[in-house]
Each structure stands twice: as C-alpha cells, then as structure tokens.
Design an enzyme around this catalytic site. Structure first.
Site, PDB file in Angstrom:
ATOM      1  N   LYS A 158       0.864  -1.190   0.000  1.00  0.00           N
ATOM      2  CA  LYS A 158       0.000   0.000   0.000  1.00  0.00           C
ATOM      3  C   LYS A 158       0.895   1.232   0.000  1.00  0.00           C
ATOM      4  O   LYS A 158       2.048   1.204   0.428  1.00  0.00           O
ATOM      5  CB  LYS A 158      -0.936   0.009   1.216  1.00  0.00           C
ATOM      6  N   ASP A 196      -2.061  -1.870  10.563  1.00  0.00           N
ATOM      7  CA  ASP A 196      -2.409  -1.844   9.137  1.00  0.00           C
ATOM      8  C   ASP A 196      -3.083  -3.134   8.656  1.00  0.00           C
ATOM      9  O   ASP A 196      -3.607  -3.171   7.540  1.00  0.00           O
ATOM     10  CB  ASP A 196      -1.157  -1.608   8.286  1.00  0.00           C
TER      11      ASP A 196
END
Length: 290
Positions: free
Chosen positions: A15, A140
């Site tokens: 990401k 995350d």
C-alpha cells in the site's frame, strides 16, 4: 506431513499512503491520524499447504525474520487458536516488498495468511472477526483484510472505502530502515494538522496533502530527502513526490505506465526502484471466493 489441500501464489500487495496527517494524540500516547491507503500491484506472494497435524511451519527462510517472529506464522497461530481449528499449515513466503519501507509488507502478509487459511481451514469467520484478529498483529492489518482502498482515521482502525483514480506510481527505496516508534516519538513531529473530510480528497486544491512523518524521517536519514528531491523534478503538482507511511520508500504518481517507466530509467543507480499500478481491490479476490 502436508495434505494435498494447497493454495499457491496468494498475493499480499503493498500500500501507499497518498497522504498521512497527524491531527492529535490520545491520552494513552496513540496518535490520531488521517490517511488514504492505496493498494498497488507490487506484491509478496504466499503458498499454503494444509496439514492435518495442527503444526504451523514456515518452510523457507526469510532474511532477518526468525520463524517465530514472522507475522504470517503468528497470524496462522492466532487464527488456529481463535477458531479452534484442528488443521495446520506449511507456509512459504516469497518476499518482494522491502521491510521498513512504509509499504505495509509484513501487515499485508499477515492479512493474506488470515484470509487464505480462513478459507482453507473452513473457519467461516466474517470480515469483522478477521479484522479484530488482525488488529492484534498490527495497525495496518485490518486495512488489507478489508481489501479496498480506504480513507483511514482514528489510530488507523476507522476505515471508509474510497474510489481512487487510475494511475501509476514510481517508487524508490532509499536503502535505509526507519523504525516507526522513533518517528512517532520524535518531539519535532507535527501533531496538530487540521482535520480534513473524505469529500475533500477529490478536490486537492482545498488541502495540502502531505506526510507529517516525512520531515522527521528526512532529518534522521538524508537519503530519504535526496530521493524526494530527485523525484520532485518530475511531479505534476507541488507535493506529489513524498514518503509513504513512516518511510523509507518515497513515490510519485503518474497518469500512465509509459511515463512512470520512462522516469524510472533515469533513477540513480544507488537506489532500487520499481513501478506499480493502482489497484481498485485486493488481488486475492480473484483467487478466493470471499
């Protein structure tokens, strides 16, 4: 012994933080943030072989990561304990994403492990349950379990799915490792950025989209600043070139693959670099019926 139940080539994508604002700090020391997390098509991959003896093993070595510390192994053991599964797994991790790069590699590996083994072991846990488990492994991890791009708030646990533009990214690895706790504990860190709304994201003129962790990381590691400065000569808008997460990778977005690859060819040899395409959803969706 492993059985014949296997799932090969499960993607664990990176990401990028398209921006990262620190807007406050809670009494317990956790920072309040706002960010947009963007999935990209640069991935680690994992192979899973189901075992019938409840043993969980990583069957290859990963440089710098002992087996018991590996987030994949920890994720598998956590899921097994939570679901009381009588099955185990051999796990092979093909590592591509840099560690300490701010691209979420370890968290993504853990999320893919939870998603794949929930499917292979027939645990039938819902997404919310998997996210709850994932949060125990890292802030995350729930994002990757959600499998869509997201506007992220709170300490990282509040996520709203978000459509992001099609684009390509050039990512540079400056070759330094940034310890996240060091960045967040720095007294110089800006912690009072004005909050934004999710609707602001489509109107970039309203907001300066920046990474509040960048200044601290660059002060500690001049290579990060040098990589950003180099990328800035190619950015379409001021501030496009920035660091992701707590570093050390830096990136800039471009409209098409040809432009990104053309600029990549100019990256100084002292840095590793790669191009990646923005994804609209997690690539594991095509492998597992979720």
């Amino acid at each position: 012994m492993s059985s014949e139940v296997v799932l090969l080539g499960c993607p664990a994508p990176a990401k990028l933080n398209l921006f990262l604002h620190i807007i406050g700090r809670r009494d317990d020391g956790y920072h309040l943030l706002q960010s947009v997390f963007q999935l990209i098509d640069r991935c680690d991959t994992l192979d899973f072989y189901v075992r019938n003896d409840r043993q969980i093993k990583r069957i290859n070595s990963v440089h710098g990561v002992p087996e018991n510390d590996d987030l994949c192994v920890r994720a598998a053991r956590l899921l097994q304990q939570y679901s009381n599964s009588q099955l185990g797994a051999d796990i092979q991790l093909h590592k591509v994403l840099p560690m300490g790069g701010g691209v979420g590699g370890g968290s993504s590996d853990a999320a893919t492990t939870l998603l794949a083994l929930n499917y292979l072991w027939g645990c039938h846990l819902q997404e919310a349950e998997l996210m709850h488990l994932g949060l125990q492994l890292g802030a995350d991890v729930p994002f990757f379990i959600g499998r869509t791009n997201a506007f992220v708030e709170g300490i990282g646990e509040q996520m709203t799915s978000l459509a992001t533009p099609e684009r390509w990214f050039l990512v540079i690895e400056p070759g330094v490792h940034v310890p996240t706790p060091t960045i967040f504990s720095a007294k110089e860190l800006t912690r009072n950025t004005k909050p934004v709304k999710i609707t602001d994201f489509s109107n970039a003129a309203k907001v300066e989209w920046k990474n509040d962790l960048q200044a601290v990381a660059c002060a500690l590691h001049t290579e990060i600043q040098q990589a950003i400065d180099w990328l800035r000569q190619f950015e379409l808008n001021i501030g496009d070139a920035k660091m992701t997460g707590s570093g050390s990778c830096v990136f800039c977005s471009f409209a098409d693959e040809e432009t990104a690859k053309s600029i990549q060819s100019k990256v100084p040899n002292r840095w590793k670099s790669w191009t990646a395409k923005a994804l609209s959803q997690h690539p594991i969706n095509s492998k597992i019926n979720l």
